[in-house]
Design an enzyme around this catalytic site. Structure first.
Site, PDB file in Angstrom:
ATOM      1  N   CYS A  17      82.023  36.442 -30.389  1.00  0.00           N
ATOM      2  CA  CYS A  17      82.451  35.200 -29.718  1.00  0.00           C
ATOM      3  C   CYS A  17      82.360  35.351 -28.202  1.00  0.00           C
ATOM      4  O   CYS A  17      83.384  35.421 -27.493  1.00  0.00           O
ATOM      5  CB  CYS A  17      83.860  34.834 -30.170  1.00  0.00           C
ATOM      6  SG  CYS A  17      83.950  34.415 -31.925  1.00  0.00           S
ATOM      7  N   ALA A  18      81.147  35.394 -27.701  1.00  0.00           N
ATOM      8  CA  ALA A  18      80.899  35.600 -26.275  1.00  0.00           C
ATOM      9  C   ALA A  18      81.063  34.299 -25.492  1.00  0.00           C
ATOM     10  O   ALA A  18      81.079  33.205 -26.060  1.00  0.00           O
ATOM     11  CB  ALA A  18      79.486  36.136 -26.073  1.00  0.00           C
ATOM     12  N   SER A  42      84.824  37.952 -34.741  1.00  0.00           N
ATOM     13  CA  SER A  42      85.216  38.530 -33.460  1.00  0.00           C
ATOM     14  C   SER A  42      86.150  39.697 -33.710  1.00  0.00           C
ATOM     15  O   SER A  42      86.941  39.672 -34.670  1.00  0.00           O
ATOM     16  CB  SER A  42      85.909  37.485 -32.583  1.00  0.00           C
ATOM     17  OG  SER A  42      86.407  38.075 -31.395  1.00  0.00           O
ATOM     18  N   ARG A  43      86.051  40.722 -32.863  1.00  0.00           N
ATOM     19  CA  ARG A  43      86.995  41.835 -32.956  1.00  0.00           C
ATOM     20  C   ARG A  43      88.408  41.359 -32.640  1.00  0.00           C
ATOM     21  O   ARG A  43      89.388  41.978 -33.028  1.00  0.00           O
ATOM     22  CB  ARG A  43      86.601  42.942 -31.981  1.00  0.00           C
ATOM     23  CG  ARG A  43      85.192  43.492 -32.158  1.00  0.00           C
ATOM     24  CD  ARG A  43      84.971  44.143 -33.506  1.00  0.00           C
ATOM     25  NE  ARG A  43      83.720  44.870 -33.550  1.00  0.00           N
ATOM     26  CZ  ARG A  43      83.161  45.330 -34.667  1.00  0.00           C
ATOM     27  NH1 ARG A  43      83.750  45.105 -35.826  1.00  0.00           N
ATOM     28  NH2 ARG A  43      82.022  45.990 -34.634  1.00  0.00           N
ATOM     29  N   TYR A  63      82.589  42.072 -38.769  1.00  0.00           N
ATOM     30  CA  TYR A  63      81.205  41.623 -38.605  1.00  0.00           C
ATOM     31  C   TYR A  63      80.431  41.730 -39.909  1.00  0.00           C
ATOM     32  O   TYR A  63      79.667  40.838 -40.280  1.00  0.00           O
ATOM     33  CB  TYR A  63      80.509  42.463 -37.538  1.00  0.00           C
ATOM     34  CG  TYR A  63      80.899  42.183 -36.107  1.00  0.00           C
ATOM     35  CD1 TYR A  63      81.900  41.275 -35.787  1.00  0.00           C
ATOM     36  CD2 TYR A  63      80.248  42.845 -35.064  1.00  0.00           C
ATOM     37  CE1 TYR A  63      82.248  41.027 -34.480  1.00  0.00           C
ATOM     38  CE2 TYR A  63      80.589  42.598 -33.733  1.00  0.00           C
ATOM     39  CZ  TYR A  63      81.589  41.696 -33.448  1.00  0.00           C
ATOM     40  OH  TYR A  63      81.935  41.453 -32.154  1.00  0.00           O
ATOM     41  N   LEU A  79      75.884  39.379 -28.792  1.00  0.00           N
ATOM     42  CA  LEU A  79      76.604  40.615 -28.494  1.00  0.00           C
ATOM     43  C   LEU A  79      76.108  41.247 -27.199  1.00  0.00           C
ATOM     44  O   LEU A  79      75.035  40.895 -26.695  1.00  0.00           O
ATOM     45  CB  LEU A  79      76.418  41.598 -29.655  1.00  0.00           C
ATOM     46  CG  LEU A  79      77.103  41.211 -30.975  1.00  0.00           C
ATOM     47  CD1 LEU A  79      76.682  42.166 -32.080  1.00  0.00           C
ATOM     48  CD2 LEU A  79      78.620  41.199 -30.813  1.00  0.00           C
ATOM     49  N   LYS A 102      69.034  37.139 -25.654  1.00  0.00           N
ATOM     50  CA  LYS A 102      68.155  38.145 -25.094  1.00  0.00           C
ATOM     51  C   LYS A 102      69.011  39.219 -24.415  1.00  0.00           C
ATOM     52  O   LYS A 102      70.124  38.943 -23.993  1.00  0.00           O
ATOM     53  CB  LYS A 102      67.144  37.518 -24.114  1.00  0.00           C
ATOM     54  CG  LYS A 102      67.759  36.512 -23.111  1.00  0.00           C
ATOM     55  CD  LYS A 102      68.547  37.186 -22.011  1.00  0.00           C
ATOM     56  CE  LYS A 102      69.218  36.200 -21.101  1.00  0.00           C
ATOM     57  NZ  LYS A 102      70.374  36.770 -20.437  1.00  0.00           N
ATOM     58  N   ARG A 170      77.744  43.567 -18.014  1.00  0.00           N
ATOM     59  CA  ARG A 170      76.448  43.808 -17.388  1.00  0.00           C
ATOM     60  C   ARG A 170      76.505  44.954 -16.382  1.00  0.00           C
ATOM     61  O   ARG A 170      75.474  45.500 -16.001  1.00  0.00           O
ATOM     62  CB  ARG A 170      75.952  42.540 -16.699  1.00  0.00           C
ATOM     63  CG  ARG A 170      75.634  41.391 -17.645  1.00  0.00           C
ATOM     64  CD  ARG A 170      75.291  40.135 -16.875  1.00  0.00           C
ATOM     65  NE  ARG A 170      75.031  38.985 -17.727  1.00  0.00           N
ATOM     66  CZ  ARG A 170      75.965  38.204 -18.239  1.00  0.00           C
ATOM     67  NH1 ARG A 170      77.242  38.463 -17.987  1.00  0.00           N
ATOM     68  NH2 ARG A 170      75.648  37.174 -19.004  1.00  0.00           N
TER      69      ARG A 170
END
Length: 336
Positions: A17-18, A42-43, A63, A79, A102, A170
């Protein structure tokens, strides 16, 4: 919205769930009449419930359990970059179609392996190159084909974003992709769209801090000598644009990669003693790519499926080549 097909809707599970799922992709999936969101993994149980309450379906914290649900025909996977390949492979092995953020993997060899697995299992694997589906790029191609700037002599693209919080994935080499895989990939795709798959890497630079690529540039070139100059990074003022230079003029498009659905794109065309701005209609690139994925799953667009896979593979190869050929500058974090 009315149904587009007499076929039952495609049952979709979201694996991870980003933020991009909450803001853009899950709303596009929920709005498509040929999609039904059935499960969110989601964790964090709280985050999964939050998604399920907004979009419908069931929240799960396992998952693997989502991949074996009979009401899940396809999986959307947003993810962290370094976890993508493992779960894409597990989803494909479970016989699920996969629509993934991506990069699909950290390198071209793994990307090729994933596409081969999708082919073997008879399912679709599609990378979320959403910007390519925006109609503004088709309008640019029409202008080029109509001779608006003469013969194409050069291409340039830039995608840069401001520095991210230090805890953003990131910025962590074991999870995130850094600027090369996360940001440069847009500029490489744009270059391929207008210059074709025979582009090769002529040179590159990458700036690193704490093991993460923060920014860089690359020079690609066609066999005919048409260059593509690419700039990318996540330590700059926000910039998202490309320009094409021809024998008689120049064309520029701002907000090339991340226009919101209400944005009216403006194409600037400049020639000697002439300058015009063409305002284009708004478009929803997320809605368009979701619809394209559904068509591919239903076998309605095999040409698009093949072209999409080939392009994702070529992008991965070029990103590998940029990484291999780049002159790297390593900067301590405290000197940034």
């Amino acid at each position: 919205m009315t149904r587009q097909s007499s076929l039952p809707p495609l049952g979709f599970g979201v694996l991870g769930c980003a933020d991009i799922a909450w803001r853009r992709t899950a709303p596009a999936l929920a709005a498509d009449p040929d999609v039904r969101l059935t499960a969110f993994a989601s964790r964090s149980a709280e985050k999964g419930r939050r998604f399920a309450e907004r979009f419908g379906g069931t929240a799960v914290t396992d998952y693997a359990a989502l991949l074996h649900r009979p009401d899940v025909d396809a999986v959307y996977i947003p993810l962290p970059a370094m976890l993508q390949a493992e779960w894409i492979e597990r989803a494909l092995t479970a016989g699920k179609h996969v629509y993934a953020e991506k990069p699909l993997s950290a390198g071209a060899a793994d990307t090729a392996r994933l596409f081969a697995l999708a082919e073997e299992r008879g399912v679709v694997l599609k990378e979320n190159a959403m910007f390519l589906h925006h109609s503004q790029h088709t309008a640019v191609e029409r202008l080029l084909g109509g001779g608006a700037i003469g013969r194409l002599r050069g291409f340039s693209a830039a995608f840069t974003i401001p520095p991210l919080p230090q805890d953003n994935i990131r910025n962590h080499a074991d999870l995130g992709a850094g600027a090369l895989l996360d940001v440069a990939i847009y500029t490489v795709r744009a270059a391929l769209r207008f210059l074709g798959p025979r582009l090769e890497v002529a040179g590159a630079t990458l700036r690193e801090a704490d093991g993460v690529v923060r920014s860089g540039s690359a020079l690609l070139v066609t066999p005919e000598g048409v260059p593509a100059q690419l700039t990318f990074g996540m330590e700059h003022a926000y910039r998202t644009e490309y320009a094409l230079t021809g024998s008689t003029g120049r064309l520029r498009l701002d907000r090339a990669f991340t226009p919101p659905p209400t944005w009216q794109p403006v194409v600037e065309v400049t020639r000697q003693d002439h300058r015009e701005q063409l305002t284009l209609p708004p478009d929803d690139q997320f809605a368009r790519i979701v619809a394209a994925f559904v068509r591919e799953v239903r076998g309605e667009d095999p040409a698009e499926r093949a072209a999409s896979a080939a392009e994702s593979q070529r992008v991965a190869e070029l990103i590998d080549d940029i990484a291999a050929r780049a002159v790297r500058t390593k900067t301590p974090e405290d000197a940034r």
